[in-house]
Design an enzyme around this catalytic site. Structure first.
Site, PDB file in Angstrom:
ATOM      1  N   THR A 194       0.850  -1.148  -0.084  1.00 13.65           N
ATOM      2  CA  THR A 194       0.025  -0.137   0.214  1.00 13.65           C
ATOM      3  C   THR A 194       0.985   1.312  -0.061  1.00 13.65           C
ATOM      4  O   THR A 194       2.039   1.064   0.530  1.00 13.65           O
ATOM      5  CB  THR A 194      -0.986   0.037   1.242  1.00 13.65           C
ATOM      6  OG1 THR A 194      -1.631   1.206   1.108  1.00 13.65           O
ATOM      7  CG2 THR A 194      -0.184  -0.014   2.586  1.00 13.65           C
ATOM      8  N   ARG A 195       0.270   2.477  -0.603  1.00 11.53           N
ATOM      9  CA  ARG A 195       0.813   3.645  -0.516  1.00 11.53           C
ATOM     10  C   ARG A 195       0.087   4.663  -0.026  1.00 11.53           C
ATOM     11  O   ARG A 195      -0.012   5.890  -0.017  1.00 11.53           O
ATOM     12  CB  ARG A 195       1.268   4.148  -2.004  1.00 11.53           C
ATOM     13  CG  ARG A 195       0.452   3.705  -3.192  1.00 11.53           C
ATOM     14  CD  ARG A 195       0.886   4.611  -4.194  1.00 11.53           C
ATOM     15  NE  ARG A 195       0.230   5.731  -4.465  1.00 11.53           N
ATOM     16  CZ  ARG A 195      -0.999   5.905  -5.181  1.00 11.53           C
ATOM     17  NH1 ARG A 195      -1.420   4.990  -5.674  1.00 11.53           N
ATOM     18  NH2 ARG A 195      -1.319   7.270  -5.368  1.00 11.53           N
ATOM     19  N   HIS A 199      -7.928   2.762   5.925  1.00  7.08           N
ATOM     20  CA  HIS A 199      -9.285   2.937   6.717  1.00  7.08           C
ATOM     21  C   HIS A 199      -9.778   1.601   6.665  1.00  7.08           C
ATOM     22  O   HIS A 199      -9.629   0.550   6.425  1.00  7.08           O
ATOM     23  CB  HIS A 199     -10.099   4.024   5.529  1.00  7.08           C
ATOM     24  CG  HIS A 199      -9.338   5.130   5.191  1.00  7.08           C
ATOM     25  ND1 HIS A 199      -9.196   5.990   6.263  1.00  7.08           N
ATOM     26  CD2 HIS A 199      -8.584   5.724   4.202  1.00  7.08           C
ATOM     27  CE1 HIS A 199      -8.322   7.141   5.585  1.00  7.08           C
ATOM     28  NE2 HIS A 199      -8.115   6.702   4.417  1.00  7.08           N
ATOM     29  N   HIS A 202     -10.186  -1.141   4.024  1.00  6.90           N
ATOM     30  CA  HIS A 202      -8.560  -1.797   3.840  1.00  6.90           C
ATOM     31  C   HIS A 202      -8.567  -2.958   4.876  1.00  6.90           C
ATOM     32  O   HIS A 202      -8.157  -3.944   4.641  1.00  6.90           O
ATOM     33  CB  HIS A 202      -7.630  -0.860   3.621  1.00  6.90           C
ATOM     34  CG  HIS A 202      -7.873   0.040   2.861  1.00  6.90           C
ATOM     35  ND1 HIS A 202      -7.967   1.469   3.108  1.00  6.90           N
ATOM     36  CD2 HIS A 202      -7.501   0.078   1.340  1.00  6.90           C
ATOM     37  CE1 HIS A 202      -7.993   2.141   2.083  1.00  6.90           C
ATOM     38  NE2 HIS A 202      -7.508   1.656   0.836  1.00  6.90           N
ATOM     39  N   ARG A 288      -7.999  -3.628  -7.430  1.00  2.96           N
ATOM     40  CA  ARG A 288      -8.251  -3.041  -9.046  1.00  2.96           C
ATOM     41  C   ARG A 288      -7.323  -1.727  -9.070  1.00  2.96           C
ATOM     42  O   ARG A 288      -6.906  -1.396  -8.056  1.00  2.96           O
ATOM     43  CB  ARG A 288      -9.584  -2.475  -8.453  1.00  2.96           C
ATOM     44  CG  ARG A 288     -10.352  -1.755  -9.642  1.00  2.96           C
ATOM     45  CD  ARG A 288     -11.669  -1.223  -9.270  1.00  2.96           C
ATOM     46  NE  ARG A 288     -12.145  -0.563 -10.442  1.00  2.96           N
ATOM     47  CZ  ARG A 288     -12.044   0.510 -10.815  1.00  2.96           C
ATOM     48  NH1 ARG A 288     -11.144   1.513 -10.452  1.00  2.96           N
ATOM     49  NH2 ARG A 288     -12.494   1.217 -12.060  1.00  2.96           N
TER      50      ARG A 288
END
Ligand code: PPS
Length: 569
Positions: A194-195, A199, A202, A288
């Site tokens: 992740t970058r 929340h 996720h 996605r």
């Protein structure tokens, strides 16, 4: 395939004694000062994160990676890891020579034995690796405007890891993570790349992914370089730490990855998979639009939303990691819980807040509901991103000499000072040339240095919550774009093109310079004997012909209000 092999992987470091010796001898070698991106690449080369690479790609490997996603020996490797340098530096080298690779403080991190030196075809690299030679792609822009013209290749001898002062306990080499998994008896590990801040959605999807894969979870955020404009990694890591408490104890860990992302979508997903395999993982979540760079210059997505998943699936067995498809999780109001979007029956109320909407809410100081995120995360984000009307910003005037930039900039400064609230600094063209750039002339090279200096100062002002008003000619699009990027990582950038036509500027000829330029007494004069590339899409365009200064400055104020940068009364 889904059980990890947690034996150590090869690193490129020599023993501490040899490192000491090499360091002492390296004083005589030519030195290359690594860029921030090269430091990230070097760290992962040396610690085995980029295993099986043993150094920066040779020309043969580079060609093969660009064309086929494989090294020349056929091994899968989708991303060119090259050492780009300036033409001058490259010209002074001989093949077979060793060079010292230093960090930005001059510490020697590694020795590169230069076996290859070549001038790459960057347009081809952009087309093949990123799918288009389009400057809207951050890595293509980097390739053309930041990366050096010449590539060096050859094996690397690692002397020491790049030094990090932040979150030291959270940074692990592949072998440290492998040892950790081994110690805890974790055999199936699903990695989440992740970058962005995490929340509730996720948290739910990673939790589900781990359950489905019957695996432990590694939250593996990138803290090297991500997409320009992302939330800085300091803030993100504080957010991740807050979210970590929400997972069942002893199932999940977090480690920071000093990767420089390229936002290359499908190729990047395969690359991310190989990197996670090296870090001892067995499964990898691909969502996605994985590592998507945003829109191209025609306003369309660079890659299809599931291209990354498709490419990953094609190479899954070669990568040696199982893909866990990202389920797009949305909040179902009636059930007060998150569920995959494709599993929800009709008639239920689905709530979702997009990234853009979240940024808007933060920027405008609006409420962020509890169902969307955790209060601790929102609190961290608010500290870093106060509402726009309290953030710093830059107004950047550009236009011909005599177009009225300085006059409007002065009027704008006074108006902003009258409003109060933030310190205002005017970086006028003439003033900058006196105090910051007195040694520079008007060649393209010197103008670029001048504008970058202004951009740097403005970005520091913006970062610290002030208002910077710049008013140079700034004739080149690429340089203005670089300045915009520098500033937008800290606050808003409002480009104002003072589009007073050349004839009008020349007619006014306030400083008598146009006459001298026409007579050939001033060389390289913008608009006469030097180019001016007008901005295509500035935030605002004003023409001072027949309009008074006060009115022009007022137009800028209205624009700033519209951008949410100054609160209306
Ligand atoms: S640049 O291109 O952005 O670096 O130029 P800048 O720093 O704004 O400097 C512009 C002022 O320098 C004076 N001047 C020239 N301008 C353009 N070309 C040449 N060759 C030149 N020589 C001197 C000129 O007065 C500019 O002032 P402004 O305020 O724009 O009228």
């Amino acid at each position: 395939m889904s059980l990890s092999n947690l034996t150590p992987i090869p690193e490129l470091y020599v023993s501490p004694e040899s490192a000491q010796k090499l360091k002492a001898e390296a004083g005589d070698l030519p030195s290359w000062d690594l860029t921030p991106r090269q430091i990230c690449d070097l760290e992962l080369l040396m610690n085995g994160g980029f295993n099986p690479l043993k150094g920066f790609l040779t020309e043969e490997d580079y060609d093969s990676v660009v064309e086929t996603m494989r090294l020349a020996d056929g091994t899968l490797w989708p991303m060119p890891i090259t050492l780009d340098v300036s033409e001058d530096f490259a010209a002074g080298l001989e093949l077979g020579q060793d060079i010292a690779l230093r960090d930005q403080e001059g510490v020697i991190l590694a020795i590169l034995s230069v076996t290859d030196r070549w001038t790459p075809n960057k347009a081809r690299e952009a087309e093949k690796v990123f799918g288009a030679d389009d400057l809207a792609h951050p890595a293509v822009n980097y390739l053309h405007h930041t990366a050096g013209k010449v590539y060096l290749g050859g094996p690397v001898t690692g002397i020491q890891q790049p030094v990090h002062y932040d979150f030291r306990a959270r940074r692990d080499t592949p072998n440290e993570l492998r040892a950790y998994f081994r110690k805890l008896g974790w055999r199936r590990i699903v990695a989440f790349q992740t970058r962005n801040p995490l929340h509730r959605a996720h948290q739910e999807l990673t939790f589900r992914a781990a359950r489905e894969a019957q695996a432990n979870l590694l939250i593996h955020p990138v803290v090297g370089m991500t997409k320009p404009g992302d939330v800085d990694h300091f803030t993100r890591v504080r957010c991740y730490e807050a979210v970590l408490d929400k997972y069942p104890q002893a199932t999940t860990t977090m480690s920071l990855l000093n990767l420089a992302m390229r936002m290359a979508g499908p190729r990047e997903a395969v690359w991310h998979g190989l990197i996670r395999k090296n870090h001892g993982c067995t499964h990898f979540i691909v969502g996605r639009d994985h590592a998507g760079p945003g829109k191209n210059s025609a306003g369309e997505d660079f890659y299809g939303p599931y291209d990354a998943q498709e490419l990953f699936r094609e190479y899954e067995s070669e990568i040696g990691l199982e893909m866990v498809d990202f389920k797009h999780m949305v909040y179902v109001q009636e059930r007060a819980q998150y569920e995959p979007a494709d599993e929800i029956e009709e008639g239920l109320t689905v709530l979702n807040i997009s990234g853009t909407e979240l940024r808007r809410r933060l920027a405008e100081g609006l409420e962020i509901p509890d169902w969307f995120s955790f209060p601790e995360v929102v609190n961290e984000l608010r500290k870093t991103r106060p509402p726009r009307s309290q953030q710093g910003f830059t107004v950047f005037f550009t236009g011909l000499s005599g177009s009225g930039k300085s006059t409007i900039a002065n009027a704008l400064m006074v108006k902003l000072m009258e409003m109060g609230g933030r310190p205002v600094t005017l970086l006028d063209g003439d003033v900058v040339r006196k105090h910051l750039s007195s040694e520079l002339g008007f060649s393209k090279e010197h103008r670029d240095i001048n504008i970058r200096r202004i951009g740097y100062v403005a970005s520091e002002i913006t970062k610290n919550g002030g208002i910077a008003i710049c008013a140079p000619i700034a004739p080149y699009t690429a340089t203005r774009r670089a300045v915009r990027e520098m500033i937008e990582s800290y606050g808003a950038f409002c480009e104002v093109h003072v589009a007073t036509p050349l004839e009008e500027c020349e007619r006014r000829d306030r400083k008598g310079l146009y006459r001298l330029a026409r007579e050939g007494k001033i060389k390289e004069f913008t608009g006469i004997s030097d180019p001016y590339e007008a901005p295509d899409a500035p935030e605002l365009r004003v023409d001072t012909t027949g309009i008074d200064v006060d009115n022009c400055a007022h137009q800028v104020i209205l624009k700033l209000e519209q951008m949410g940068l100054i609160a209306g009364n």
